[in-house]
Design an enzyme around this catalytic site. Structure first.
Site, mmCIF file in Angstrom:
data_model
loop_
_atom_site.group_PDB
_atom_site.id
_atom_site.type_symbol
_atom_site.label_atom_id
_atom_site.label_comp_id
_atom_site.label_asym_id
_atom_site.label_seq_id
_atom_site.Cartn_x
_atom_site.Cartn_y
_atom_site.Cartn_z
ATOM 1 N N ILE A 8 0.813 -1.238 0.000
ATOM 2 C CA ILE A 8 0.000 0.000 0.000
ATOM 3 C C ILE A 8 0.836 1.274 0.000
ATOM 4 O O ILE A 8 0.324 2.334 -0.334
ATOM 5 C CB ILE A 8 -0.978 0.152 1.208
ATOM 6 C CG1 ILE A 8 -0.442 -0.485 2.473
ATOM 7 C CG2 ILE A 8 -2.378 -0.267 0.858
ATOM 8 C CD1 ILE A 8 -1.188 -0.040 3.712
ATOM 9 N N HIS B 144 8.255 -11.837 4.499
ATOM 10 C CA HIS B 144 7.790 -11.371 3.188
ATOM 11 C C HIS B 144 8.955 -10.915 2.331
ATOM 12 O O HIS B 144 9.938 -10.382 2.827
ATOM 13 C CB HIS B 144 6.770 -10.241 3.325
ATOM 14 C CG HIS B 144 7.235 -9.073 4.144
ATOM 15 N ND1 HIS B 144 7.223 -9.077 5.518
ATOM 16 C CD2 HIS B 144 7.749 -7.876 3.783
ATOM 17 C CE1 HIS B 144 7.680 -7.930 5.974
ATOM 18 N NE2 HIS B 144 8.020 -7.178 4.951
ATOM 19 N N PHE B 145 8.784 -11.141 1.043
ATOM 20 C CA PHE B 145 9.748 -10.629 0.065
ATOM 21 C C PHE B 145 9.123 -9.442 -0.648
ATOM 22 O O PHE B 145 7.942 -9.468 -0.999
ATOM 23 C CB PHE B 145 10.088 -11.698 -0.990
ATOM 24 C CG PHE B 145 10.978 -12.782 -0.457
ATOM 25 C CD1 PHE B 145 12.359 -12.627 -0.453
ATOM 26 C CD2 PHE B 145 10.440 -13.954 0.056
ATOM 27 C CE1 PHE B 145 13.185 -13.623 0.047
ATOM 28 C CE2 PHE B 145 11.259 -14.954 0.563
ATOM 29 C CZ PHE B 145 12.628 -14.791 0.560
HETATM 30 P P1 AMP Z 1 8.777 -4.322 5.997
HETATM 31 O O1 AMP Z 1 9.216 -2.937 6.357
HETATM 32 O O2 AMP Z 1 9.799 -5.101 5.243
HETATM 33 O O3 AMP Z 1 8.225 -5.071 7.194
HETATM 34 O O4 AMP Z 1 7.601 -4.117 4.955
HETATM 35 C C1 AMP Z 1 6.258 -4.124 5.299
HETATM 36 C C2 AMP Z 1 5.521 -3.569 4.120
HETATM 37 O O5 AMP Z 1 4.159 -3.872 4.269
HETATM 38 C C3 AMP Z 1 5.623 -2.042 3.971
HETATM 39 O O6 AMP Z 1 6.225 -1.731 2.719
HETATM 40 C C4 AMP Z 1 4.185 -1.578 4.060
HETATM 41 O O7 AMP Z 1 3.891 -0.529 3.178
HETATM 42 C C5 AMP Z 1 3.407 -2.829 3.706
HETATM 43 N N1 AMP Z 1 2.082 -2.930 4.285
HETATM 44 C C6 AMP Z 1 1.725 -2.772 5.590
HETATM 45 N N2 AMP Z 1 0.392 -2.970 5.732
HETATM 46 C C7 AMP Z 1 -0.087 -3.290 4.511
HETATM 47 C C8 AMP Z 1 -1.399 -3.599 4.002
HETATM 48 N N3 AMP Z 1 -2.469 -3.637 4.806
HETATM 49 N N4 AMP Z 1 -1.528 -3.839 2.682
HETATM 50 C C9 AMP Z 1 -0.454 -3.800 1.859
HETATM 51 N N5 AMP Z 1 0.801 -3.512 2.275
HETATM 52 C C10 AMP Z 1 0.979 -3.256 3.579
#
Ligand code: AMP
Ligand code: ZN
Length: 147
Positions: free
Chosen positions: A32, A100-101
């Site tokens: 997002i 997650h990747f």
């Molecule tokens: P990280 O910093 O590697 O943990 O990445 C987490 C990612 O998840 C970030 O880039 C956020 O923008 C994304 N994120 C968090 N909540 C959501 C959501 N509900 N839908 C889509 N992406 C999300």
């Protein structure tokens, strides 16, 4: 499924997402807050926090889906390349504690900044190498055991 995990909730459908792919083991959807248009997250359906506790099978399925999706995402947004990334532990920037990747489409000359290139002091690179090799001394694996 972990109760308070937002990515587990996304897999379950309790939180909406822009899904681009799903199979028995893996789920992929658009980030997002994208670093670039098409920024995709690929996650195993089984909850793990990061690469240290993810099950081998979950990792295999997830990375193979990354391999399949990344060039398609790149083409779809007319990008010229892509970064694949995984943050592990909060110090690395990991905000969501479900493995997650990231697939981040890249265009020639875009302004996305990757980590800076640092420097070792004289003799430091050998010391760091020794510290890592010491940690690895009890790990004896053949490549077939890794898979
Ligand atoms: P990280 O910093 O590697 O943990 O990445 C987490 C990612 O998840 C970030 O880039 C956020 O923008 C994304 N994120 C968090 N909540 C959501 C959501 N509900 N839908 C889509 N992406 C999300
Ligand atoms: Zn989870």
């Amino acid at each position: 499924m972990i109760k308070d995990c937002i990515f587990c909730k996304i897999i379950k459908g309790d939180i909406p997402s822009e899904k681009i792919y799903e199979d028995e083991h893996v789920y992929a959807f658009l980030d997002i807050n994208p670093a670039a248009k098409g920024h995709t997250l690929v996650i195993p359906k089984n909850h793990s926090e990061n690469i240290t506790d993810i099950k081998k099978e979950d990792l295999k399925h997830t990375i193979f889906v990354v391999k399949k999706l990344a060039p398609k995402v790149m083409e779809a947004v007319s990008a010229d390349g892509f970064n694949i990334g995984m943050n592990n532990f909060p110090a690395s920037g990991q905000a969501v504690m479900h493995s997650h990747f990231h697939i981040i489409p890249r265009k020639k000359g875009d302004a996305i900044k990757l980590p800076v290139q640092g420097k070792y002091e004289k003799g430091e690179i050998e010391k760091v190498k020794k510290l890592i090799i010491q940690k690895l001394k009890n790990i004896k694996l053949t490549s077939s055991q890794l898979l």
